[in-house]
Design an enzyme around this catalytic site. Sequence first.
Site, short mmCIF file in Angstrom:
data_model
loop_
_atom_site.label_atom_id
_atom_site.label_comp_id
_atom_site.label_asym_id
_atom_site.label_seq_id
_atom_site.Cartn_x
_atom_site.Cartn_y
_atom_site.Cartn_z
N LEU A 184 0.85 -1.19 0.00
CA LEU A 184 0.00 0.00 0.00
C LEU A 184 0.89 1.24 0.00
O LEU A 184 2.09 1.15 0.24
CB LEU A 184 -0.92 -0.04 1.23
CG LEU A 184 -1.95 -1.17 1.15
CD1 LEU A 184 -2.49 -1.52 2.53
CD2 LEU A 184 -3.09 -0.79 0.21
N CYS A 203 3.88 7.09 -4.46
CA CYS A 203 4.75 7.99 -3.68
C CYS A 203 6.02 7.29 -3.21
O CYS A 203 7.13 7.73 -3.50
CB CYS A 203 3.96 8.61 -2.53
SG CYS A 203 4.98 9.39 -1.29
N CYS A 245 7.36 10.62 -4.98
CA CYS A 245 7.89 11.57 -3.97
C CYS A 245 9.18 11.07 -3.32
O CYS A 245 10.12 11.86 -3.13
CB CYS A 245 6.90 11.83 -2.85
SG CYS A 245 5.18 11.83 -3.30
N HIS A 285 7.54 0.73 1.97
CA HIS A 285 6.40 -0.12 1.55
C HIS A 285 5.93 -0.99 2.72
O HIS A 285 4.73 -1.11 2.99
CB HIS A 285 6.82 -1.10 0.44
CG HIS A 285 7.18 -0.45 -0.86
ND1 HIS A 285 6.91 0.84 -1.17
CD2 HIS A 285 7.80 -0.96 -1.96
CE1 HIS A 285 7.34 1.11 -2.39
NE2 HIS A 285 7.89 0.04 -2.89
N PHE A 341 15.04 31.10 17.09
CA PHE A 341 16.12 31.72 16.35
C PHE A 341 17.34 30.80 16.31
O PHE A 341 17.66 30.17 17.31
CB PHE A 341 16.46 33.04 17.04
CG PHE A 341 17.30 33.94 16.19
CD1 PHE A 341 16.74 34.59 15.10
CD2 PHE A 341 18.64 34.12 16.46
CE1 PHE A 341 17.51 35.42 14.31
CE2 PHE A 341 19.41 34.94 15.67
CZ PHE A 341 18.85 35.59 14.60
P1 FAD Z 1 -1.03 6.64 -6.57
O1 FAD Z 1 -0.24 6.82 -5.34
O2 FAD Z 1 -0.33 6.54 -7.86
O3 FAD Z 1 -1.90 5.34 -6.32
C1 FAD Z 1 -2.59 4.69 -7.34
C2 FAD Z 1 -2.65 3.24 -6.97
O4 FAD Z 1 -3.55 2.60 -7.85
C3 FAD Z 1 -1.31 2.53 -7.11
O5 FAD Z 1 -0.99 1.88 -5.91
C4 FAD Z 1 -1.54 1.55 -8.25
O6 FAD Z 1 -0.85 0.32 -8.08
C5 FAD Z 1 -3.05 1.33 -8.16
N1 FAD Z 1 -3.67 0.92 -9.41
C6 FAD Z 1 -3.63 1.54 -10.61
N2 FAD Z 1 -4.37 0.86 -11.51
C7 FAD Z 1 -4.88 -0.21 -10.85
C8 FAD Z 1 -5.73 -1.27 -11.22
N3 FAD Z 1 -6.22 -1.38 -12.45
N4 FAD Z 1 -6.06 -2.19 -10.29
C9 FAD Z 1 -5.57 -2.08 -9.02
N5 FAD Z 1 -4.80 -1.11 -8.61
C10 FAD Z 1 -4.45 -0.16 -9.52
N6 FAD Z 1 3.41 15.10 -4.24
C11 FAD Z 1 3.72 15.78 -3.12
O7 FAD Z 1 2.82 16.19 -2.38
N7 FAD Z 1 5.03 16.02 -2.78
C12 FAD Z 1 6.05 15.60 -3.56
O8 FAD Z 1 7.21 15.84 -3.25
C13 FAD Z 1 5.76 14.89 -4.75
N8 FAD Z 1 6.74 14.47 -5.55
C14 FAD Z 1 6.43 13.80 -6.69
C15 FAD Z 1 7.46 13.39 -7.52
C16 FAD Z 1 7.18 12.74 -8.69
C17 FAD Z 1 8.30 12.32 -9.59
C18 FAD Z 1 5.84 12.47 -9.04
C19 FAD Z 1 5.51 11.73 -10.31
C20 FAD Z 1 4.80 12.86 -8.21
C21 FAD Z 1 5.09 13.54 -7.04
N9 FAD Z 1 4.08 13.96 -6.18
C22 FAD Z 1 4.40 14.66 -5.06
C23 FAD Z 1 2.67 13.64 -6.47
C24 FAD Z 1 2.20 12.43 -5.65
O9 FAD Z 1 3.09 11.37 -5.81
C25 FAD Z 1 0.81 12.04 -6.08
O10 FAD Z 1 -0.03 13.17 -6.04
C26 FAD Z 1 0.22 10.93 -5.23
O11 FAD Z 1 1.07 9.83 -5.16
C27 FAD Z 1 -1.13 10.54 -5.79
O12 FAD Z 1 -1.71 9.54 -5.03
P2 FAD Z 1 -2.87 8.64 -5.67
O13 FAD Z 1 -3.36 7.77 -4.56
O14 FAD Z 1 -3.83 9.48 -6.38
O15 FAD Z 1 -2.14 7.78 -6.76
C1 KPC Z 2 7.23 8.68 2.93
C2 KPC Z 2 6.06 7.99 3.42
O1 KPC Z 2 5.45 8.42 4.40
C3 KPC Z 2 5.60 6.81 2.73
S1 KPC Z 2 4.75 7.13 1.27
C4 KPC Z 2 3.15 7.61 1.84
C5 KPC Z 2 2.08 6.83 1.23
S2 KPC Z 2 0.56 7.18 1.94
O2 KPC Z 2 0.72 7.30 3.42
O3 KPC Z 2 -0.36 6.10 1.64
O4 KPC Z 2 0.04 8.44 1.41
#
Ligand code: FAD
Ligand code: KPC
Length: 517
Positions: free
Chosen positions: A74, A78, A83, A133, A495
């Site tokens: 899960l 990120c 991230c 993870h 500070f």
């Molecule tokens: P995700 O975390 O991508 O979760 C989607 C989930 O759906 C995944 O676990 C995937 O396996 C699952 N999934 C997809 N399709 C299926 C399917 N068909 N069946 C079952 N499961 C499926 N945000 C910040 O706030 N700070 C940062 O510093 C930052 N840095 C970033 C750096 C990079 C390079 C990138 C690309 C993004 C960054 N972000 C950052 C953005 C952040 O990572 C995302 O906004 C966030 O992870 C989105 O969460 P989500 O749950 O929408 O998607």
């Molecule tokens: C850096 C860290 O806390 C793990 S990535 C966070 C995934 S979640 O808590 O599901 O938004």
Amino acid sequence: MDVWGDSYTIGKWQDLIVETLESGDSTPIFNINPKDTREFDAIFLGGGAAGRFGAAYLRALGGRVLIIDRWPFLGGSCPHQACVPHHLFSDCAAQLMLERTFSSKLWFQNLEDKIVSIKNIVDLFRNGRTGPHAVMNYQSKEQLGLEFVLNAESEIIDANTVKIGKRKYQAKNLVLALGAKPLVADIPGASLKGVFNSLTLVEKLDYEPGNTIVVIGGGKSAIEYGCFFNATGRRTLVIARHQLMPMLKDAESRSYAILMMEEQGMEFLEYAEISNIQGDLQGKVKSVSIRTADGTINVDTDFVFMGLGEQANSEMIAQKLALETGEKGFIKINRHMQTSVHNVYAVGDVTGSPMEMFKARKEGVCAAKNIMGQTSEYKAADYPDFMHTHYEVCWLGLSEEEARQRHANVKVMKLPPDNPNGLDVGLPAGDRMMLYLMAKPRMSGFQKLIIDGDTRKILGAFHIGYGAKDGFQYLNFLVKKGLTIDDLADMDELFISPSYFIQLCRLRAGDPHFNNM
Ligand code: FAD
Ligand code: KPC
């Protein structure tokens, strides 16, 4: 395999995740309570930031929820591809800038003309990422009591039913939390070996990039990854179709950020585009052609990075459920997170920008509340923001230019003060900047507070340096509640904290007609 009823330590999760990822084993991991006969209030498809937080909130409200994810952990992208690697690379960029600035001085090694391995850092991440993870799985199962199926290929049957292998799961609602993936530019040569994005960099890099790197894009990913490549000692050329970093709206802060990158050797071509990526006989990138206002330039490189934004992971599922989607496949939702099908919700990156963790998590929570009968609305707005160059750049509220358009009496407090001799001034600086302060003051940061001189309310804040990001989260909340120069003057500064806003305000607050500073 069934893990319900077994106690899984973080170490045991890590072993299982590593083994599953390395072997490609497709056996689903079921964590479902066989004794709970209640129907699920919701199935969250996707257990990233949006899905995990939504599911945890829904359960906390007394509902029953199931998360299904295709990965064996899960937490989503990120910790796996987004991230966490980005912050690792940005930490490396900050550290390497320090080491290059002080190369052969004090206790610092000689880094002159030395190139640091990108592959070693990517490998370090690949080997280390299963630690976070495992914590996510442990926290979700043992501490939050969530039910989930991981490592699962699922099939959506209808808006209430999802199938995994032969098992069918029914729920009153479906929440799509499927995330997004990097956009790939439609350029000849884009599929050659040696063309990467944030995802493929951590999944596919299997060679040491050469001495020249070309980055396509001018937004967050392009700049953040570009600064990392540059800090490793490589020539880094950033090609942006539009203005660089358009989201950093305050002109002075933007100029300082760009100047400091240029002083680290970053090269920028704005209003230019890659017209072609050429490959060698083995199908590996060997050069790019760049179209500029002054003609076409060719640059030899074996590594091209695309930082071009994201598209939704929605394709098949949105089609199957006949959901309304927009540009780049982003699923359309209302303020309750409902899609065009009433019991199907969508949350997080799959709904479009801003692509940020807070937005994904808050959308997940909003959907959970609505599903559990509370009426909840959310639309991300007026949030603080940040990006990494070799520094951390943070901002909130209005830029000075925006403030002057909207308010008649704008006051500005900043460090360093305007100085006819340039930036070589011995302040700001704060924690993590003290070596620069002493040896290279122009590198010790920039900060600026924008105030309405009539209402005395804070309108905007900008910070380039380190360590202010934490404060900006709280500062933004207070600014939205009407924080004034007098409130700031009354706070207790720790500070030397990274931002000087409290003390600057206290120096001026006694004056009913205070001036710039
Ligand atoms: P995700 O975390 O991508 O979760 C989607 C989930 O759906 C995944 O676990 C995937 O396996 C699952 N999934 C997809 N399709 C299926 C399917 N068909 N069946 C079952 N499961 C499926 N945000 C910040 O706030 N700070 C940062 O510093 C930052 N840095 C970033 C750096 C990079 C390079 C990138 C690309 C993004 C960054 N972000 C950052 C953005 C952040 O990572 C995302 O906004 C966030 O992870 C989105 O969460 P989500 O749950 O929408 O998607
Ligand atoms: C850096 C860290 O806390 C793990 S990535 C966070 C995934 S979640 O808590 O599901 O938004």
